[in-house]
Write a protein that holds these residues in place. Structure first.
Motif, PDB file in Angstrom:
ATOM      1  N   SER A   1      44.913  29.212  43.433  1.00 51.39           N
ATOM      2  CA  SER A   1      46.000  28.291  43.076  1.00 51.39           C
ATOM      3  C   SER A   1      47.005  28.166  44.213  1.00 51.39           C
ATOM      4  CB  SER A   1      46.700  28.769  41.806  1.00 51.39           C
ATOM      5  OG  SER A   1      45.809  28.795  40.713  1.00 51.39           O
TER       6      SER A   1
ATOM      7  N   LEU B   1      42.263  33.689  40.544  1.00 48.31           N
ATOM      8  CA  LEU B   1      42.854  32.403  40.165  1.00 48.31           C
ATOM      9  C   LEU B   1      44.200  32.198  40.848  1.00 48.31           C
ATOM     10  CD1 LEU B   1      42.737  29.846  38.430  1.00 48.31           C
ATOM     11  CD2 LEU B   1      43.796  31.151  36.571  1.00 48.31           C
ATOM     12  N   LEU B   2      44.994  33.252  40.956  1.00 45.31           N
ATOM     13  CA  LEU B   2      46.287  33.160  41.638  1.00 45.31           C
ATOM     14  C   LEU B   2      46.097  32.779  43.103  1.00 45.31           C
ATOM     15  CD1 LEU B   2      49.389  33.657  41.767  1.00 45.31           C
ATOM     16  CD2 LEU B   2      48.832  36.032  42.376  1.00 45.31           C
TER      17      LEU B   2
ATOM     18  N   ASP C   1      40.170  40.707  40.324  1.00 48.22           N
ATOM     19  CA  ASP C   1      39.732  40.271  38.999  1.00 48.22           C
ATOM     20  C   ASP C   1      39.933  38.770  38.857  1.00 48.22           C
ATOM     21  OD1 ASP C   1      42.463  39.995  38.741  1.00 48.22           O
ATOM     22  OD2 ASP C   1      42.701  41.722  37.416  1.00 48.22           O
ATOM     23  N   ASP C   2      39.614  38.228  37.689  1.00 45.87           N
ATOM     24  CA  ASP C   2      39.693  36.779  37.488  1.00 45.87           C
ATOM     25  C   ASP C   2      41.113  36.258  37.678  1.00 45.87           C
ATOM     26  OD1 ASP C   2      37.008  36.581  36.997  1.00 45.87           O
ATOM     27  OD2 ASP C   2      37.202  36.670  34.809  1.00 45.87           O
ATOM     28  N   ALA C   3      42.096  36.980  37.137  1.00 47.53           N
ATOM     29  CA  ALA C   3      43.478  36.517  37.215  1.00 47.53           C
ATOM     30  C   ALA C   3      43.973  36.494  38.661  1.00 47.53           C
ATOM     31  CB  ALA C   3      44.377  37.415  36.365  1.00 47.53           C
ATOM     32  N   THR C   4      43.668  37.530  39.401  1.00 42.75           N
ATOM     33  CA  THR C   4      44.103  37.585  40.807  1.00 42.75           C
ATOM     34  C   THR C   4      43.411  36.517  41.630  1.00 42.75           C
ATOM     35  OG1 THR C   4      44.397  39.982  40.557  1.00 42.75           O
ATOM     36  CG2 THR C   4      44.401  39.098  42.792  1.00 42.75           C
TER      37      THR C   4
ATOM     38  N   HIS D   1      47.905  40.645  47.471  1.00 43.80           N
ATOM     39  CA  HIS D   1      47.050  41.142  46.396  1.00 43.80           C
ATOM     40  C   HIS D   1      45.655  41.504  46.906  1.00 43.80           C
ATOM     41  CE1 HIS D   1      49.746  40.617  43.040  1.00 43.80           C
ATOM     42  NE2 HIS D   1      50.031  39.386  43.426  1.00 43.80           N
TER      43      HIS D   1
ATOM     44  N   ASN E   1      50.488  45.486  37.447  1.00 38.90           N
ATOM     45  CA  ASN E   1      50.422  44.253  36.673  1.00 38.90           C
ATOM     46  C   ASN E   1      50.563  43.064  37.608  1.00 38.90           C
ATOM     47  OD1 ASN E   1      52.100  41.968  35.149  1.00 38.90           O
ATOM     48  ND2 ASN E   1      50.871  43.066  33.616  1.00 38.90           N
ATOM     49  N   LEU E   2      49.610  42.141  37.530  1.00 40.62           N
ATOM     50  CA  LEU E   2      49.579  41.013  38.460  1.00 40.62           C
ATOM     51  C   LEU E   2      50.847  40.175  38.373  1.00 40.62           C
ATOM     52  CD1 LEU E   2      48.021  39.165  40.448  1.00 40.62           C
ATOM     53  CD2 LEU E   2      47.108  37.993  38.440  1.00 40.62           C
ATOM     54  N   PHE E   3      51.258  39.816  37.156  1.00 36.09           N
ATOM     55  CA  PHE E   3      52.408  38.936  36.989  1.00 36.09           C
ATOM     56  C   PHE E   3      53.687  39.593  37.498  1.00 36.09           C
ATOM     57  CE2 PHE E   3      56.001  37.389  34.435  1.00 36.09           C
ATOM     58  CZ  PHE E   3      55.934  36.033  34.723  1.00 36.09           C
TER      59      PHE E   3
ATOM     60  N   THR F   1      53.661  39.963  41.322  1.00 41.12           N
ATOM     61  CA  THR F   1      53.743  38.661  41.989  1.00 41.12           C
ATOM     62  C   THR F   1      55.165  38.110  41.941  1.00 41.12           C
ATOM     63  OG1 THR F   1      51.432  38.145  41.465  1.00 41.12           O
ATOM     64  CG2 THR F   1      52.886  36.298  41.984  1.00 41.12           C
TER      65      THR F   1
END
Length: 289
Positions: free
Chosen positions: A146, A142-143, A137-140, A199, A67-69, A72
């Motif tokens: 950011s 974006l992290l 993926d998109d979430a990673t 990641h 899980n990314l969150f 992290t």
């Protein structure tokens, strides 16, 4: 022919475009931090801090899987804990900070591998250690973007005190109270970029995108701003060429990126005009500096 080798992989495959954006974003954020770490003579400390992320990421993995969150947050907490803990040990005892970091690094690496092995498979362990830049993926993505954007913003605001604290921290403390806060901000930027690199490239290779381009840039210029720009450029080109090598020859992408950065460092050692081996061996005209 040029299109097939250089453009088609990124034009035709979405996962290659994601990996490209992620690699360039890592280079943009990690390149300047690598230059500052080199100024501080903390190059090996970066490797220790990269491994310090592993136990926190492993705890996040045990709690929520890949899980990314969770991974992290775990990596950030562990990275800050080790950085501050090593600093506290160095200040409270006679041990040097590099020795304290080395001790924390070895403990963190062993603990992280043990924790991942308790629940995960060998594939999960390889994912944590070496990353999956081709599976962003998109979430990673974006992290990572950011983190790079925040790093650039922080550097723009605090560039002068960060550079001064890197070159002469004693002088900064004597003329300003910004020394300790600046040092903490720098450690935060290091940990953030290592978490972003984790990641994509895993804990074992994340620091490579930070230090190898910076070390290569050192042989081409003495001017700090130019060194930062070259570091970013070398990192971005290493990402592009490493991904192309991985695609065309079927080799792992993360190691390919770092090996290309390593090759750029080797070429810089040989041919770099600022301290390179061949320019130093070349005969100079009489009275030439």
């Amino acid at each position: 022919m040029i299109y097939d080798y250089l453009i088609a992989p990124f034009a035709e495959f979405d996962f290659m475009r994601r990996a490209l954006i992620g690699s360039i974003a890592l280079a943009v954020g990690a390149g300047p931090i690598g230059v500052l770490m080199m100024l501080r003579r903390m190059s090996l400390a970066g490797d220790a801090m990269a491994h310090a992320i592993l136990p926190g990421a492993a705890i996040g993995f045990l709690a929520a899987g890949l899980n990314l969150f969770a991974m992290t947050i775990g990596g950030l907490v562990a990275g800050f804990a080790v950085a501050l803990g090593a600093g506290a040990v160095a200040r409270a005892t006679q041990m040097k900070e590099d020795a304290a970091l080395a001790a924390f690094y070895l403990i963190s690496l062993a603990l992280g591998v043990l924790l991942v092995s308790l629940r995960g498979s060998n594939v999960d362990l390889l994912h944590v250690l070496f990353g999956t830049v081709l599976a962003l993926d998109d979430a990673t993505l974006l992290l990572i973007v950011s983190i790079s954007s925040f790093t650039l913003l922080a550097l723009a605001v605090l560039w002068r005190p960060l550079v001064l604290e890197s070159v002469d921290p004693g002088f900064l403390r004597s003329v300003s109270r910004a020394g300790a806060p600046t040092h903490l901000v720098f450690l935060a930027l290091v940990v953030l970029n290592l978490v972003g690199g984790f990641h994509a490239l895993g804990t074992l290779l994340a620091v490579g995108m930070m230090m190898l381009p910076a070390a290569a840039a050192r042989f081409w210029t003495r001017e700090l701003t130019a060194m930062v720009g070259l570091s970013v450029l070398v990192g971005a080109l290493s990402g592009v060429l490493g991904l192309l090598i991985s695609y065309h020859w079927g080799v792992p992408s993360g190691p390919s990126i770092i090996l290309v950065a390593g090759a750029s460092y080797a070429l810089s050692v040989l041919f770099g005009p600022v301290g390179g081996l061949l320019p130093r061996l070349a005969p100079r005209r009489h009275l030439e500096a």
